[in-house]
Design an enzyme around this catalytic site. Structure first.
Site, PDB file in Angstrom:
ATOM      1  N   HIS A 166       1.072  -8.758   4.023  1.00 16.74           N
ATOM      2  CA  HIS A 166       0.424  -9.253   4.975  1.00 16.74           C
ATOM      3  C   HIS A 166      -0.645  -7.991   5.619  1.00 16.74           C
ATOM      4  CE1 HIS A 166       4.088 -11.267   4.560  1.00 16.74           C
ATOM      5  NE2 HIS A 166       3.498 -12.561   5.064  1.00 16.74           N
ATOM      6  N   HIS A 189      -1.658 -17.342   1.664  1.00 18.73           N
ATOM      7  CA  HIS A 189      -1.288 -16.741   0.415  1.00 18.73           C
ATOM      8  C   HIS A 189      -1.914 -17.234  -0.881  1.00 18.73           C
ATOM      9  CE1 HIS A 189       0.660 -13.651   2.633  1.00 18.73           C
ATOM     10  NE2 HIS A 189       1.589 -14.527   3.294  1.00 18.73           N
TER      11      HIS A 189
END
Ligand code: ADP
Ligand code: ADP
Ligand code: MG
Ligand code: MG
Ligand code: MG
Ligand code: MG
Lengths: 203, 332, 332, 203
Positions: free
Chosen positions: C220, C58
């Site tokens: 996600h 991320h």
């Protein structure tokens, strides 16, 4: 005369962008469209009937389109034409030829490109040469511009088989073979537009 | 493949993006009426001003580097198209001052033409401007033909060191000398793996086969020189580093700055992995990576790939590289 | 579609990315032996320490926010997977001090389980730790069931204001109160337009039809709630703003912070355009966007889309939001 | 006993990730693989023959795989088993059942999930219940574990027709209908591995 060019670019801008995508960055049509809209607005808002002044304003407007190479090149063309134009409101054939020659000269200051480099010059140089020759032959303005438009069109066609040697498309190598140079096509459209415009408004 | 971008009318795109940019960074920059990007708090007039120009669509470049320690004015053009001479001369007039103005120009046809025309006008008007051209893309020409080399992310290093010098009160000649020294000692090579869509036309700006990568791809997706199948980070780093090392004649024991510039959809994660690969390889060659960074500094929309930038550093350049800056998209 | 990422052996991915990250930002952070990310210059021991944990992949979150004014320790997990209790308890022991430790946890099953187990151990060991959970994704549950709401980019705001308070010497209780106030006053909504590949498996992490966008897509690539055809920036902004405004019961005259978080391949250009759309809409509703920003703060690999974050601000929160910070991926 | 599980997860990790992609984030196989490698290393490096201690080390190793929800859940399972195990180096059937029940208890502390929520619990709860029952019936350890493995497999199968109500996959809604829950499949593989391992090493 000028507005005929606007119309033709408007009709063909998608094709111009597509041509620019073979090795270039695919924006030439968008850019020419913006430049021509600016041109149109500057003609509309111009208060002067004087060709010299009008062309100067047009040149600045075209350059103000923030058009990468296109703005300075086409802007210079109009700037040179403005420099080469007389003070009057009409043109004779010899003055027309001088004006276009001055336009080409001004473009030449901005680029080393010659015929064969696959750029606008492949259309612009033959077109301007043809204007001089046709003027020397004593043709009238619409006929002169018709000859110029034909020469520009042939010049643009000839770029199909060339490999670019200048500008963004230079590194494209093979990719652009078989496709016309978008800038050269724009020049041919502009000369065609001049011709159409001259037929419509008579000058 | 349909273009999937969040846009409104494409003809207002640059105006909208600049408004949003100015909103997001209102503490550091503002827009003039004519959409020039200037500092929120102008630099003292007795210091050299830095001006640059460039097409839009490469965010955060170049306007993201307006601010303390870097640029004074950025002149944004349309998408992928340099601004014309009218905006640039306006910027030069605005920046003009006794201390002088340094104009940084990336070597692309449009930028150079606009800059040359504006410089001619500036000279006629008696403005105090010097120009520096960045051309470090080793894939488009040999080192002895700099005019053939495109300007890539290296402009950032030039802006950083010259901007720091200007902030410290260096003269225009000194700023130019710093910029020139950085420029002569730098080299960039790009690699692309996926294309991007032109935000105005919606068309792909290049075509890259499913399993390939293209080394030498330009700022706007113009094709590059070498096409191979996709390689690992280590392998890619090795190929690119070797080409840069040869170009710059970097030798064992030399100090270098290395910058990985993600151009769009290549993740920061991958950029760090590549940087780590570079470090291993440079260590094995006993070349000192004295400074390095990774991030999206100059993008090409959502193109996949990155630019690898290398520069030979001396202590003065390294110190200027480290100097503080406060810009929307770069701050220390 | 083949995955086109620059990687080496995927099983070393997190280690390599962290090494590259530490190289790129050596002036601000360093790695411990066990790959915790800590400040290069530790904070004074008499100030509250901030610790967070989260999966990798991320970037720049969360380790990019370790530094002055924000985090003290970030505990990175594997790709998209929270670190386990062993690393987290190690971090809490390392951070422990009389002034106390604030642990910021995003509401995802793995993160919460690791945090709860580590908190139980910390309590047994007598460490001085308080925990704050961020859960602001309005697409996964109603406001009165915060446990169903995922933690998205809002963690950044919590870290920013609590980090600023800690840096100013606030007590643990005060830091917690600030974090909690920010948390209770914030809401996030995500939209996705293109998927990304999982860097370890190479598989797409979600499927989005060619011409659609999905509102409510998670961190996600977990699917969201509403699927519609792709809309313009103005239209998308309107839909998302309205949902956030309703959720937060924002009224005419309220002061808000708005943040556009690009999650991967959506360009900064688009983020600025969307921010500009938001400003127009908020103006028309007479809601005061007193602070705003745009950028890639918390990404999901090369996914296309963004998260829109809104928070009701008071003057104390705004001041803490403005306070200086010096982190690898956020600095003022 | 433990190493049989490692082998089966290794063989099936791709399928587990694929199952996790229907609404989850597609990483469950990768994560389980990492957890099992850690488990294997911790067994190999353990110096203690004591089951309790070994299981404690295994639990910590599994949690150290940084596996999102998987690490704490499966780690808790082993941690609970360690808590529930006696001090000796071998186990009788009743002790085996108590040990697994303690494992399940410890997992229950970490999650509210029950049978029907489409999680690991759909496999773990029936498997552990089955162990108790089979032990009460007086079966030997391999037979007990065979019953557990069957129950876990059935439990995992049953998740096909469920909608997830917890964890990352929760918001997937319809997407995961028709597919087994990856975590439940992992549990069934682990019990099958225990069974195989028990047959090989006799305990
Ligand atoms: N150096 C140059 N000299 C002459 N013409 C050029 C040069 N560079 C580019 N051109 C012309 O400009 C055209 C491309 O224009 P455009 O796409 O609008 O600009 P850009 O290349 O900046 O994207 C080319 O097709 C070519 O005709
Ligand atoms: N709250 C929970 N309770 C029980 N099991 C859960 C919970 N959350 C997730 N799981 C299990 O974990 C599995 C997913 O594991 P994994 O993909 O490794 O973790 P993550 O969801 O963090 O990516 C699910 O299939 C489910 O069986
Ligand atoms: Mg072009
Ligand atoms: Mg262009
Ligand atoms: Mg995960
Ligand atoms: Mg998962």
């Amino acid at each position: 005369m000028l507005l005929g060019a606007v119309e033709l670019i408007r009709e063909n801008h998608r094709k111009l962008s597509e041509l620019d995508s073979f090795g270039g960055d695919g924006d030439h049509g968008t850019t020419m469209l913006r430049a021509m809209e600016n041109l149109k607005n500057s003609v509309a808002s111009s208060e002067s009937g004087q060709i010299k002044k009008l062309l100067g304003e047009v040149a600045w407007a075209v350059m103000g389109a923030d058009g990468g190479a296109t703005g300075p090149l086409f802007g210079s063309f109009f700037m040179g034409m403005s420099n080469g134009a007389g003070q009057g409101e009409t043109l004779d054939c010899a003055a027309l030829a001088s004006m276009f020659e001055a336009g080409l000269d001004c473009v030449s200051k901005r680029t080393k490109a010659q015929v064969g480099d696959k750029t606008i010059m492949d259309a612009m140089i033959p077109a301007v040469n043809e204007i001089r020759q046709a003027a020397d032959e004593g043709l009238d303005i619409p006929a002169i511009l018709e000859r110029a438009a034909d020469a520009a069109r042939q010049g643009a066609d000839s770029t199909k088989n060339l490999q670019p040697r200048l500008g963004r498309a230079k590194n494209a190598g093979q990719q652009s073979l078989g496709h016309e140079d978008p800038g050269a096509v724009s020049v041919s459209l502009i000369f065609k537009g001049f011709m159409k415009g001259a037929l419509n408004d008579g000058g | 493949m349909t273009m999937k971008k969040f846009l409104n009318d494409p003809s207002d795109l640059v105006g909208e993006l600049l408004s949003g940019f100015a909103l997001a960074h209102a503490d550091k920059v503002k827009l003039t009426e004519n959409n020039l990007v200037v500092r929120a708090e102008p630099k003292a007039k007795n210091k050299v001003a830095l001006v640059t120009l460039g097409g839009s669509g490469h965010e955060p470049a170049l306007s993201g580097y307006v601010g303390q320690g870097m640029l004074d004015i950025s002149v944004p053009g349309e998408i992928f198209a340099a601004p014309g001479p009218p905006k640039l001369i306006e910027a030069l007039r605005m920046a003009n001052r006794p201390a002088g103005v340094l104009l940084i120009v990336l070597n692309h046809a449009g930028d150079v033409m606009s800059a040359n025309m504006a410089m001619e006008m500036a000279e006629q008007e008696g403005l105090n401007v010097r120009q520096i051209l960045t051309h470090e893309d080793i894939s488009t020409g040999p080192r002895d033909k700099p005019e053939e080399r495109r300007g890539l992310v290296g402009c950032l290093a030039v802006i950083k060191v010259a901007g720091a010098a200007a902030e410290q009160g260096a003269s225009l000649d000194k700023c130019w000398e710093i910029a020139d020294r950085m420029e002569r000692n730098m080299a960039t090579l790009a690699v692309a793996v996926t294309s991007a869509a032109h935000p105005c036309t919606g068309e792909a700006i290049s075509e890259i086969p499913e399993t390939d990568m293209i080394i030498g791809m330009g700022q706007h997706g113009e094709s590059g020189s070498a096409q191979t199948e996709l390689k690992t980070a280590d392998e890619t780093a090795e190929i690119m580093l070797n080409m840069l090392i040869v170009d710059l004649s970097v030798k064992k024991g030399d100090d270098i700055l290395l910058m990985i510039n993600g151009v769009g959809s290549t993740t920061l994660m991958e950029q760090y992995v590549v940087l780590n690969s570079c470090k291993k390889i440079l260590d094995s060659k006993k070349i000192n990576m004295v400074r390095c960074t990774a991030g999206e500094f100059l993008t090409v929309q959502e193109m996949g790939g990155f630019q690898m930038f290398m520069a030979r550093m001396d202590s003065e350049l390294a110190e200027l590289w480290d100097a503080p800056c406060k810009c929307p998209c770069m701050a220390t």
